[in-house]
Design a protein around this motif. Structure first.
Motif, PDB file in Angstrom:
ATOM      1  N   ILE A 104       0.978  -1.239   0.049  1.00 38.43           N
ATOM      2  CA  ILE A 104      -0.061  -0.014  -0.031  1.00 38.43           C
ATOM      3  C   ILE A 104       0.961   1.206   0.159  1.00 38.43           C
ATOM      4  O   ILE A 104       0.319   2.384   0.615  1.00 38.43           O
ATOM      5  N   GLY A 105       1.942   1.296  -0.812  1.00 37.51           N
ATOM      6  CA  GLY A 105       2.576   2.474  -0.707  1.00 37.51           C
ATOM      7  C   GLY A 105       4.117   2.188  -0.790  1.00 37.51           C
ATOM      8  O   GLY A 105       4.630   1.045  -0.748  1.00 37.51           O
ATOM      9  N   GLY A 106       4.940   3.382  -1.439  1.00 34.89           N
ATOM     10  CA  GLY A 106       6.305   3.186  -1.515  1.00 34.89           C
ATOM     11  C   GLY A 106       7.089   2.577  -0.553  1.00 34.89           C
ATOM     12  O   GLY A 106       8.004   1.554  -0.927  1.00 34.89           O
ATOM     13  N   ALA A 107       7.102   3.072   0.661  1.00 36.09           N
ATOM     14  CA  ALA A 107       8.050   2.709   1.774  1.00 36.09           C
ATOM     15  C   ALA A 107       7.741   1.153   1.870  1.00 36.09           C
ATOM     16  O   ALA A 107       8.713   0.467   2.499  1.00 36.09           O
ATOM     17  N   ARG A 108       6.805   0.791   2.038  1.00 38.26           N
ATOM     18  CA  ARG A 108       6.219  -0.598   2.355  1.00 38.26           C
ATOM     19  C   ARG A 108       6.850  -1.585   1.416  1.00 38.26           C
ATOM     20  O   ARG A 108       6.957  -2.621   1.566  1.00 38.26           O
TER      21      ARG A 108
ATOM     22  N   SER B 109      19.545   9.661  -1.816  1.00 41.35           N
ATOM     23  CA  SER B 109      18.232   8.898  -2.233  1.00 41.35           C
ATOM     24  C   SER B 109      17.322   9.170  -1.254  1.00 41.35           C
ATOM     25  O   SER B 109      17.528   9.400   0.025  1.00 41.35           O
ATOM     26  N   PHE B 110      16.043   8.660  -1.737  1.00 43.24           N
ATOM     27  CA  PHE B 110      15.067   8.651  -0.898  1.00 43.24           C
ATOM     28  C   PHE B 110      14.435   7.530  -1.126  1.00 43.24           C
ATOM     29  O   PHE B 110      13.838   7.207  -2.300  1.00 43.24           O
ATOM     30  N   HIS B 111      13.853   6.743  -0.061  1.00 46.30           N
ATOM     31  CA  HIS B 111      13.380   5.462  -0.282  1.00 46.30           C
ATOM     32  C   HIS B 111      11.943   5.374   0.728  1.00 46.30           C
ATOM     33  O   HIS B 111      11.270   4.396   0.805  1.00 46.30           O
TER      34      HIS B 111
ATOM     35  N   VAL C  39      18.717   1.240  -5.524  1.00 46.29           N
ATOM     36  CA  VAL C  39      18.904   2.478  -6.379  1.00 46.29           C
ATOM     37  C   VAL C  39      18.070   3.225  -7.016  1.00 46.29           C
ATOM     38  O   VAL C  39      16.953   2.510  -7.478  1.00 46.29           O
ATOM     39  N   GLU C  40      17.824   4.506  -7.003  1.00 48.96           N
ATOM     40  CA  GLU C  40      17.001   5.162  -7.928  1.00 48.96           C
ATOM     41  C   GLU C  40      17.528   5.363  -9.290  1.00 48.96           C
ATOM     42  O   GLU C  40      18.604   6.056  -9.191  1.00 48.96           O
ATOM     43  N   PRO C  41      16.621   5.406 -10.342  1.00 48.13           N
ATOM     44  CA  PRO C  41      17.118   5.636 -11.903  1.00 48.13           C
ATOM     45  C   PRO C  41      17.503   6.993 -11.813  1.00 48.13           C
ATOM     46  O   PRO C  41      18.381   7.257 -12.919  1.00 48.13           O
TER      47      PRO C  41
ATOM     48  N   SER D 116      15.788  -1.580  -8.429  1.00 43.79           N
ATOM     49  CA  SER D 116      15.431  -0.638  -8.882  1.00 43.79           C
ATOM     50  C   SER D 116      14.184   0.168  -8.345  1.00 43.79           C
ATOM     51  O   SER D 116      13.195  -0.311  -8.595  1.00 43.79           O
ATOM     52  N   ASP D 117      14.605   1.137  -7.469  1.00 42.04           N
ATOM     53  CA  ASP D 117      13.482   1.578  -6.986  1.00 42.04           C
ATOM     54  C   ASP D 117      12.896   2.820  -7.902  1.00 42.04           C
ATOM     55  O   ASP D 117      13.255   3.907  -8.236  1.00 42.04           O
ATOM     56  N   GLU D 118      11.722   2.419  -8.755  1.00 41.43           N
ATOM     57  CA  GLU D 118      11.079   3.162  -9.959  1.00 41.43           C
ATOM     58  C   GLU D 118       9.991   3.800  -9.166  1.00 41.43           C
ATOM     59  O   GLU D 118       9.000   4.168 -10.141  1.00 41.43           O
ATOM     60  N   ILE D 119       9.815   4.007  -7.900  1.00 45.35           N
ATOM     61  CA  ILE D 119       8.547   4.424  -7.419  1.00 45.35           C
ATOM     62  C   ILE D 119       8.285   5.871  -7.854  1.00 45.35           C
ATOM     63  O   ILE D 119       7.241   6.281  -8.229  1.00 45.35           O
ATOM     64  N   GLN D 120       9.202   6.581  -8.025  1.00 41.06           N
ATOM     65  CA  GLN D 120       9.102   8.066  -8.765  1.00 41.06           C
ATOM     66  C   GLN D 120       9.419   8.197 -10.235  1.00 41.06           C
ATOM     67  O   GLN D 120       8.680   9.042 -10.868  1.00 41.06           O
ATOM     68  N   MET D 121      10.308   7.461 -10.631  1.00 37.05           N
ATOM     69  CA  MET D 121      10.745   7.671 -11.762  1.00 37.05           C
ATOM     70  C   MET D 121      10.255   6.707 -12.783  1.00 37.05           C
ATOM     71  O   MET D 121      10.406   6.876 -14.064  1.00 37.05           O
TER      72      MET D 121
ATOM     73  N   SER E  53       5.128   2.587  -7.461  1.00 33.63           N
ATOM     74  CA  SER E  53       3.936   2.808  -6.640  1.00 33.63           C
ATOM     75  C   SER E  53       3.458   4.181  -7.344  1.00 33.63           C
ATOM     76  O   SER E  53       3.338   4.267  -8.341  1.00 33.63           O
ATOM     77  N   LYS E  54       3.167   5.102  -6.571  1.00 37.31           N
ATOM     78  CA  LYS E  54       2.846   6.578  -7.068  1.00 37.31           C
ATOM     79  C   LYS E  54       1.906   6.622  -8.123  1.00 37.31           C
ATOM     80  O   LYS E  54       0.581   6.135  -8.047  1.00 37.31           O
ATOM     81  N   SER E  55       2.043   6.497  -9.447  1.00 34.31           N
ATOM     82  CA  SER E  55       1.217   6.633 -10.381  1.00 34.31           C
ATOM     83  C   SER E  55       0.418   5.499 -10.926  1.00 34.31           C
ATOM     84  O   SER E  55      -0.490   5.241 -11.678  1.00 34.31           O
TER      85      SER E  55
END
Ligand SMILES: Cc1ncc(COP(=O)(O)O)c(C=O)c1O
Length: 452
Positions: free
Chosen positions: A112-116, A140-142, A210-212, A243-248, A272-274
């Protein structure tokens, strides 16, 4: 009293201030919205704002996209929640993501969300490799759960709350201000030496997350070859690449999966997100079959994870990205946006660097002496709001304005935004130089008086 002021008064005695709602603007200007459409937001008094934040990229399809709203209503009328059972929507969404995924034999887990999702990936690393730590990157931000916070390098969190450190940290390449003082043209990825040292000397590392591109910390892109080098190191050391693509992901960088732009197949992708069009919190862990089958049923998840409502909306949200060619639009309009910004600000003394890819652009501001213009960037964000522009500020020195509009923004809207943004920048810049001039005049006066 305006309607907004009335709301803020009620909030004063009812709303805790622990999230970002009160973080970026002076108290009396705290933004508050009642309606959104496309790239526009409206406050309770009917004032319109140009949204350059898109819910931190949770609204790649824009505010209240009619197809996604219709899907939400349709699913709400049919089945919203079951918890520990399957639903048609959950299976259909998993099948869709599995088919789209660049990872062969992808299995999908929902949360139910990025952090989880980040927490889940860390558990999979432990379970699959038997190693307890991961490597994350500076700036980075996770997320903000204790597990994801523990990888966030902002000292405030770690020191204030004594969050345990279950990670090692390595440099994320930031070529414009290389922490090692290298030039992009002649560097040989020296920033990765610390990563290699860690992998040689520490024996409890099971993965790299890692974030892209840096998201929350300013839209900063790594140099070409970075992701491929990470893949090679992970293979050499038998560890997992996440690859943390939650934002990218989901079109933000011009591709459904950002790792595809780097020609790299990770072991795990986080989305996540969109994913559910900004209508419902939903995240997904996409991973290789043998990794995703390593933990027992019931190990991961939560009551609302993968709820039919979220999954039904997510199917439509992905279809909107596909059918409206939002990845291609993001690339084409992002190139246009970046070029127009470069043209418009080429002679500007404070705009130091414009970085980014597709519709993820960071405009970095410097003082004339080359120092980060942190205070002035803050002013640009504040004056922007007063002029009807909702802007996000980031970067390691908080001197970058991140531009992440909805991916269906039009050329006309981009042109309108640049015109309005330029006025805001010029206003702040003029004020800055006026103050400098006044200070210089005062210094001269004091000097003259001293000499009398
Ligand atoms: C790259 C990245 N990972 C994880 C997260 C955390 O997501 P959430 O806020 O949904 O927990 C964010 C949020 O901004 C993010 O940008």
């Amino acid at each position: 009293m305006t309607k907004k002021e009335k709301y803020l008064k009620i909030a004063e005695n009812s709303l805790a201030r622990m999230d970002n709602s009160y973080k970026y603007f002076p108290e009396e200007d705290t933004p508050l919205f009642v309606k959104g459409k496309g790239v526009r937001l409206y406050d309770p008094d009917g004032n319109e704002y140009f949204d350059m934040v898109s819910g931190y990229s949770a609204l790649n399809q824009g505010h209240t996209h009619p197809k996604i709203v219709a899907s939400l209503l349709n699913q709400a009328n049919r089945l919203t929640h079951t918890s520990a059972t399957l639903s048609d929507a959950k299976i259909e969404l998993a099948a869709k993501l599995s088919k789209m995924s660049p990872i062969p034999d992808t299995l999908v887990h929902f949360d139910i969300g990025g952090a989880r999702a980040v927490e889940g990936a860390k558990i999979l690393v432990r379970a699959y490799t038997g190693k307890s730590k991961v490597i994350s990157f500076t700036n980075s931000f996770h997320g903000r759960s204790t597990g994801s916070l523990s990888m966030y390098n902002a000292d405030t969190f770690q020191h204030l709350f004594n969050v345990p450190r279950d990670y090692y940290q390595s440099n994320y390449p930031y070529c414009y201000r290389c922490p090692l003082g290298k030039e992009k043209s002649s560097c040989s990825f020296e920033c990765m030496d610390s990563l290699k040292d860690l992998l040689e000397n520490k024996h409890d590392i099971g993965g790299i997350i890692v974030e892209p591109a840096l998201g929350a910390r300013g839209y900063i892109l790594p140099p070409e070859g970075f992701y491929k080098k990470l893949r090679r190191l992970c293979d050499e050391h038998g560890i997992l690449l996440i690859s943390d693509e939650i934002q990218m992901g989901l079109g933000r960088l011009g591709s459904m999966f950002a790792c595809e732009l780097y020609d790299t197949v990770p072991d795990i992708i986080l989305l996540s997100k969109s994913l559910a069009g900004g209508m419902w919190p939903l995240s997904a862990i996409l991973g290789r079959k043998e990794i995703m089958e390593i933990v027992r049923p019931g190990t991961l998840g939560s009551t609302f994870a993968g709820a039919p409502l979220a999954c039904g909306v997510a199917i439509t949200s992905l279809e909107v990205i596909e059918n409206e060619n939002l990845c291609e639009r993001s690339e084409i309009l992002g190139n246009y946006f970046k070029k127009e910004l470069e043209n418009r600000f080429s002679q500007n003394s404070m705009v130091a660097n414009i970085d980014g890819m597709a519709l993820a652009i960071g405009v970095e501001f410097n003082l004339p002496n080359g120092d980060p213009a942190t205070e002035e960037t803050k002013k640009i964000q504040h004056v922007g709001l007063k002029e009807g522009l909702l802007l996000q500020r980031g970067g390691p020195f908080k001197n970058i304005i991140n531009m992440i509009p909805a991916l269906n923004i039009t050329r006309e809207e981009i042109n309108e935004f640049i015109d309005r943004f330029e006025q805001v920048v010029l206003k702040v810049e003029n004020e800055y130089f006026q103050i400098i001039e006044e200070n210089q005049m005062n210094d001269i006066k004091i000097e003259r008086a001293d000499n009398l």
